[in-house]
Design a protein around this motif. Structure first.
Motif, PDB file in Angstrom:
ATOM      1  N   PHE A 212       1.646   9.078   9.208  1.00  0.00           N
ATOM      2  CA  PHE A 212       2.207   9.235   7.960  1.00  0.00           C
ATOM      3  C   PHE A 212       1.544  10.194   7.040  1.00  0.00           C
ATOM      4  O   PHE A 212       1.855  10.544   5.735  1.00  0.00           O
ATOM      5  N   TRP A 213       0.534  10.865   7.529  1.00  0.00           N
ATOM      6  CA  TRP A 213      -0.289  11.819   6.738  1.00  0.00           C
ATOM      7  C   TRP A 213       0.164  13.228   7.286  1.00  0.00           C
ATOM      8  O   TRP A 213       0.275  13.402   8.373  1.00  0.00           O
ATOM      9  N   MET A 520       2.578   5.397  -1.403  1.00  0.00           N
ATOM     10  CA  MET A 520       2.940   6.906  -1.466  1.00  0.00           C
ATOM     11  C   MET A 520       2.050   7.649  -2.351  1.00  0.00           C
ATOM     12  O   MET A 520       1.879   7.041  -3.527  1.00  0.00           O
ATOM     13  N   LYS A 555      -1.143   4.686   2.496  1.00  0.00           N
ATOM     14  CA  LYS A 555      -0.482   4.520   3.701  1.00  0.00           C
ATOM     15  C   LYS A 555       0.234   5.863   3.930  1.00  0.00           C
ATOM     16  O   LYS A 555      -0.005   6.466   5.051  1.00  0.00           O
ATOM     17  N   LYS A 556       0.911   6.449   3.065  1.00  0.00           N
ATOM     18  CA  LYS A 556       1.469   7.712   3.162  1.00  0.00           C
ATOM     19  C   LYS A 556       0.782   8.829   2.061  1.00  0.00           C
ATOM     20  O   LYS A 556       0.812   8.359   1.069  1.00  0.00           O
TER      21      LYS A 556
END
Ligand code: ANZ
Length: 804
Positions: A212-213, A520, A555-556
């Protein structure tokens, strides 16, 4: 509804409504899916710049979109308020850093509000407030007790302009990250945080988030941690039986090619050398040039000492070399000139032997750094590099002269700063020599307000009384630590504090386990190493302190691109900035928001365009005018069913699916905006052609408002209030019926003669078709004033009107 779009008036009204109703204040609710949306919080420099506007608009759009899905959305903001600029401003303008910071915050808070960002303002934090830094001091003490923080004398990066120590991460190409001054080396006693104890976890747990990165950020994190697998080998010396030299190598397979040993300039063996050699080493250590070794001219000196090859027993000269880094591996290398470029250059310069031991098809006199078959390596000849490395390690392990090890480039984090405007380190030095943390009930150790900035050096150290204290336990005299914490300390855990910002009993409350990880996180790529690595490290420290349950904070991650003007970065020093405030005054916040979203994909750089801003403003005017028209006169009939009607419905329904994917999965916000523009164009066309029912036009318009709502929330709220649309904050529902274009070619006959062929909706029933066919001139011409005896309909194909 007013006929003219007046952003100034409606934006103020709408913002007052949100603020007055605490519309975006949230509390945890286990029954609702949470979404934690966060932008990297700003340094309160005084005014928002376009980079802030872009960053915060992106997170606001996403926060608003996820709220429309019914999620419990946490979207907080605060201030990264410690740091040098406040101190410099204080020196220049004879102000207190605290007053300067607070007045900047006040100004920037108003600017954020004027952009309509949907923050939970009840959670606003400022890192320079005692409520915040008290917990840092508390945590510092916990880390001290766990021996994860320690003090050591070390060579540090010294910024001669800012007069402070810099972390390795803050030295960019040998220069201070803020001042740009050439960084010097200086030896002072510093506090360090043992991030190296977490090297492997920082690497391994990247696996939880790397999907997610952005790839480049993951790579930068990995490279900074810099794990190398290899071996440590020990070479006996001729100095003394008990003195051996350990080297770190990633290529044990080249052991038969070793022709010398090279030491870093601070190696302990150098104590055995004569004064001219010691002087040479000091020269290397004091070199101001901290650039990477590759750019430095290679240099060295023979120590006069020898090591013994562990297998061949050959005598190997011991050199000191400037390309051997202090503090990496063992600070000593085995020189293999045939297979390492730096070693080759060194051997050539000083006429050292070169022995080829890997055959990769290279020419003579060519360095070969790849893998291949071993040659000149006795029992290991003909074995492949990889296998040979393993066998050689095993062989040396059996002889107790080597072992497999991994090394990391990551160094412990130097957190001491010799500045005033930071969090005081809660340590005292007692008169009996004891170095100890203060008692918890003494916290916070507050910064003094009466500070003299006219003297050079650390203002805290210069303060006449602040540092003199007593040990609370023993009553012994003591002096306080006058170093303050690196400001990256503050920004490493604010995301957790936002979850319970007003907790006076705990650093981090239970709520953090509901909200974290941040779903996010949005910020600049310049934080790909420093801030993100420290924040990941802190999260693990807090987890191990039992304050958090997860492994990773974010997380992202989205790294938004820069805002450019005429191809270069907008910056004060270039004098090419655009003041967001002026733009908001002229066009309103919604136009500015729409422009920064529409002008480029979030991860790309955004080229400033006045024309683009005008375009956004025009679009919002068109949106407003269309709402006005739909509100004032129901231009089209209510009951009608045409191809155009169906086409519009299909377009709008497909747009819901597409923009949902854009918002949610692809985070492609510019294409959401462009789709909205297309919907509006279609609606306008249908209004002009007057052949779509009012109900469909209205529904389509409502859907458009909803899709656009996260991007331009003021205008969408004002229009929907005027048109009595009460579910503007719900994401639009799809009508499954209108997802495929289902049309047929209908042949229309009058008395068996074809008079017209027309593409129509395949789902229309006979009644609807009978109504439509008489709207065509070609049909009316032959049927008007005639007696219609019968209409024969062959489904999906043909209609025959029998007249007499
Ligand atoms: C012998 C050798 C032969 C090496 C060969 C390489 C190629 P990374 O990947 O960066 O970990 N090295 C070890 N410690 C060093 C230090 N303190 N300063 C500078 N160089 C150092 O690189 C590990 C390699 O860098 C090691 O493997 C060592 O050189 C060198 F054909 O050992 B090698």
């Amino acid at each position: 509804m007013q006929s003219i779009y007046n952003p100034k008036e409606i934006e103020k009204k709408v913002q007052d409504y949100w603020f007055g109703n605490k519309s975006y204040e949230v509390v945890p609710n286990k029954n609702i899916e949470k979404f934690y949306c966060l932008s990297m919080f700003p340094y309160p420099s005084g005014n928002l710049h376009m980079g802030h506007v872009r960053n915060y608009t992106i997170s606001d759009v996403l926060a608003r979109y996820h709220r429309m899905l019914g999620k419990n959305v946490l979207h907080p903001i605060g201030w990264d308020a410690f740091g040098l600029p406040a101190e410099n401003a204080a020196i220049d303008n004879n102000l207190s850093p605290n007053d300067w910071t607070i007045s900047n915050i006040k100004n920037m808070r108003e600017q954020l509000k004027s952009l309509g960002f949907s923050y939970d303002w009840s959670r606003e934090i400022s890192t320079c407030s005692e409520d915040y830094y008290k917990w840092e001091q508390w945590f510092f003490i916990q880390l001290f007790k766990k021996k994860l923080v320690y003090k050591k004398e070390s060579l540090v990066n010294w910024d001669p302009v800012d007069k402070t120590v810099l972390a390795n991460e803050q030295v960019i190409d040998g220069k201070g990250w803020r001042s740009g001054a050439l960084v010097e080396k200086k030896k002072i006693s510093q506090w360090f945080l043992k991030i190296t104890e977490y090297s492997e976890e920082l690497l391994q747990e990247l696996k939880e988030i790397e999907e997610f990165w952005p790839d480049n950020v993951v790579t930068m994190q990995k490279n900074w941690i810099g794990k190398s697998n290899g071996a440590e080998l020990y070479f006996d010396t001729t100095i003394d039986q008990n003195i051996s030299i350990g080297v770190f190598t990633t290529r044990p397979d080249t052991i038969f090619g070793v022709t010398y040993i090279a030491l870093a300039a601070d190696h302990s063996i150098i104590e055995n050398c004569n004064s001219s050699i010691k002087k040479f080493s000091e020269g290397i250590l004091n070199s101001k040039d901290t650039r990477k070794t590759e750019n430095k001219e290679i240099n060295g000196i023979f120590t006069g000492l020898f090591a013994i090859h562990p297998i061949t027993k050959k005598k190997l000269p011991i050199w000191i070399a400037n390309y051997v880094l202090t503090g990496y591996g063992t600070g000593a290398i085995m020189g293999v000139p045939a297979h390492d470029t730096r070693d080759y250059d060194f051997a050539k310069k000083f006429n050292l032997e070169i022995i080829k031991v890997i055959d990769g098809g290279q020419k003579d006199n060519e360095v070969y750094t790849g893998n291949g078959k071993l040659i000149n390596s006795k029992d290991f000849n003909n074995i492949n590099s990889e296998l040979a490395s393993k066998s050689i390690i095993k062989y040396l392990e059996e002889l107790n002269i080597g072992k497999a090890v991994s090394n990391y480039k990551l160094r412990d984090w130097g957190i001491s700063r010799q500045r005033y405007w930071g969090c005081p380190i809660p340590i005292i030095y007692r008169e009996d020599g004891e170095v100890m943390p203060v008692e918890q009930d003494e916290l916070p150790i507050k910064l003094p307000q009466d500070v003299d900035f006219s003297k050079s050096g650390n203002p805290l150290d210069n303060h006449p009384t602040w540092k003199y204290t007593k040990c609370a336990k023993t009553g012994l005299n003591a002096v306080r630590e006058t170093d303050t914490l690196d400001t990256f300390f503050e920004s490493s855990w604010y995301q957790a504090r936002f979850c319970s910002p007003n907790d006076t009993d705990n650093m981090i409350g239970e709520d953090a386990n509901y909200w974290l990880p941040v779903d996010m996180y949005i910020g600049g790529i310049e934080h790909a190493v420093l801030h993100l690595l420290y924040a990941r490290f802190f999260h693990k420290l807090l987890r191990d302190q039992k304050l958090l349950k997860t492994n990773e904070p974010f997380k992202k991650l989205i790294t938004q691109g820069m805002v450019l003007k005429d191809g270069s970065k907008m910056s004060k020093s270039k004098g090419n900035t655009i003041d967001p405030k002026k733009l908001i005054d002229k066009y309103g916040a919604d136009t500015v928001r729409l422009f920064v979203i529409f002008a480029a994909p979030v991860e790309n750089s955004l080229e400033w365009s006045d024309h683009g801003v005008e375009g956004s403003y025009k679009f919002l005017n068109k949106l407003w005018n269309t709402g006005f028209v739909l509100n004032e006169n129901k231009i089209t009939p209510n009951e009608i069913s045409t191809i155009d009607e169906k086409k519009l419905k299909i377009f709008v329904n497909k747009a819901i699916i597409k923009t949902n994917d854009d918002y949610c999965n692809r985070v492609s916000l510019n294409t959401v905006a462009s789709t909205c523009m297309e919907i509006l164009n279609n609606i306008q066309k249908c209004i002009l052609s007057n052949n779509v029912s009012y109900a469909t036009l209205f529904d389509s318009y409502v859907t458009l408002l909803k899709i656009l709502n996260p991007i331009t929330p003021h205008i969408c709220k004002e229009i929907s209030d005027s048109l009595n649309i009460n579910d503007i904050n719900n994401w639009p529902k799809i009508d499954e019926k209108y997802l495929t274009e289902d049309t047929m070619l209908l042949v229309i006959q009058v008395n068996g003669k074809v008079r017209k062929k027309v593409e129509i909706d395949a789902n229309l029933n006979q009644n609807a078709i009978e109504e439509i066919i008489f709207t065509y001139d070609e049909v009316r011409k032959y049927t008007i004033d005639k007696n219609i005896k019968k209409i024969i309909y062959i489904k999906g194909k043909l209609v025959n009107i029998v007249v007499s």
